[in-house]
Scaffold this active site. Sequence first.
Site, PDB file in Angstrom:
ATOM      1  N   ASP A  40      46.238  47.528  35.946  1.00  0.00           N
ATOM      2  CA  ASP A  40      45.125  48.192  36.618  1.00  0.00           C
ATOM      3  C   ASP A  40      44.239  48.922  35.609  1.00  0.00           C
ATOM      4  O   ASP A  40      44.743  49.588  34.700  1.00  0.00           O
ATOM      5  CB  ASP A  40      45.706  49.205  37.618  1.00  0.00           C
ATOM      6  CG  ASP A  40      44.645  49.873  38.459  1.00  0.00           C
ATOM      7  OD1 ASP A  40      44.053  49.184  39.304  1.00  0.00           O
ATOM      8  OD2 ASP A  40      44.410  51.084  38.275  1.00  0.00           O
TER       9      ASP A  40
ATOM     10  N   GLU B 121      42.902  44.220  34.195  1.00  0.00           N
ATOM     11  CA  GLU B 121      41.667  44.406  34.973  1.00  0.00           C
ATOM     12  C   GLU B 121      40.633  45.163  34.139  1.00  0.00           C
ATOM     13  O   GLU B 121      40.916  46.261  33.652  1.00  0.00           O
ATOM     14  CB  GLU B 121      41.962  45.197  36.253  1.00  0.00           C
ATOM     15  CG  GLU B 121      40.722  45.398  37.106  1.00  0.00           C
ATOM     16  CD  GLU B 121      40.795  46.602  38.037  1.00  0.00           C
ATOM     17  OE1 GLU B 121      40.155  46.573  39.092  1.00  0.00           O
ATOM     18  OE2 GLU B 121      41.480  47.584  37.702  1.00  0.00           O
TER      19      GLU B 121
END
Length: 540
Positions: free
Chosen positions: A205, A273
């Site tokens: 993330d 990401e």
Amino acid sequence: MTSFTTDRDWWRGAVIYQIYPRSYQDTDGDGVGDLKGIAERLPYIASLGADAVWISPFFTSPMKDYGYDVADYCEVDPMFGTLADFDTIVDMAHRLELKVMIDLVMSHTSDKHPWFAESRASRTNPRADWYVWADPKPDGTAPNNWLSVFGGPAWQWDVRREQYYLHNFLTAQPDLNLHNPAVQEALFDVMGFWLQRGVDGFRLDAINFCFADKELRDNPPMPLAERNDIGAPSVNPYNYQRHLHDKNQPENLQFLRGIRALLEPSGAVALGEIGEGHRGLELLGEYTNGNELLHMSYAFDFLANTRLTAPRIAGIFDRLDKVAADGWACWAFSNHDVTRHVSRWALGPEAARAYAVLLMCLRGAACIYQGEELGLPEADIAFKDLHDPYGIEFWPIFKGRDGCRTPMPWHPDDVNAGFSTARPWLPVPEAHRPLAVAAQEADRDAMLHHYRRALALRRAHTALRTGSQTPIAVTGEALSFVRQLEDEALFCAFNLSESPQTVELSDGTWENIGADLGSVAIEGSHAALGPWEFCLAKKA
Ligand code: BGC
Ligand code: MG
């Protein structure tokens, strides 16, 4: 093709099915999806032809950001189940030849994480330097001009230390100080814990948020003309800055090397990401270059607010070839953070079908977000039912992310569409019922079967998974390219518009494939494409 267990390069052409656990399948009647529910539905996911699942966070969390605020990286939140339930998922998935990727949030924790409790207690405790702390300016204001993605300043005052701490997201999500090697080690231990439990990869993330400038320099403004439609909604002041110093720091590369070294023995995959609207593709190149960094990066370019047109897609790949020639992208049209693309781009069913096939033909891994295979539109959630703090902050111009997070509809006639026997945490939209899985299973022409056929096409042609891709040619509103691996060459052309387009084929003799998907026949040296039609052909 190499087998499921031995192909270390499986990720390149992978189709990764994203599960948002709160909304997939509830089994204990609390209105919230859980790990047992995911296990129950794994055969369905395997039946789609996906290679892997990516499960959004299910770790212990106060759920201020619905799991992206982690209070214990190595425990399952009781709402979702137990570690034993997770082990069952890994076992079952592997038996179904599905890889399991979990979502690790390493740039920040929850403010309820014990590390933060300790860090905030004093300026001298052993974890005092585990988060990004800074003194106020002499006038008491925040150390610099940095802003939070979710609105307001990125700094929160803490009375115990009489200092500010950095939070790129919610105030309940303090940023870890990755400049401290002990913090990196602690996160490596977390990865080791999950590798031992058999995971095949990590979706990392906000990986470009892991480091902040040590000198905490102000970000410069971003001129209006240079703002774009990738990432934060236009009403978010976060867009007013060029994010030079609060993320995308060079120190990140060394950290990524450490991650890759840790993964190498098992061959587990790192998908990072990159939330960045401006230098996203450049960072993709920097982060996935060679064999020592990330395997691939989750790019934001296909998540743009305005529809991806043929010239725009050509521009993206053109840029990629320049700045990330050796890199590898992972694409998605939809996820748990953006308006579902069918609604975001106002796509009719024919257009949605064309984009689905396009995603399976372009170079790069691809993610499909739960319900995308059903053609679900975005749900309209009333303000009183909103959960997402991002939406509550920017209502009514930007309604946040709840509209794409509503429960998965399984049965058109069941209570709560078969998601839960209890009132679901977000409502099931009436418009989703007729699109439920069971209803579509019964109809050979339904979107669900179209997705299955599109995924099967990619499985059947290795050139689509790992082949080279020629520069994208644009003819009016149509695009075309050739994917090639060894002696397999595939011509792919798509009309991304309502008006007819004619596309010239590349040299050679081409045979139609993909008739079951609706691919049009070739006429001599060209393909005449009606609205949203496409042509797939193989070199004879
Ligand atoms: C996730 C979001 C989350 C944010 C902060 C992201 O990019 O996808 O859902 O709110 O990181 O962790
Ligand atoms: Mg439940």
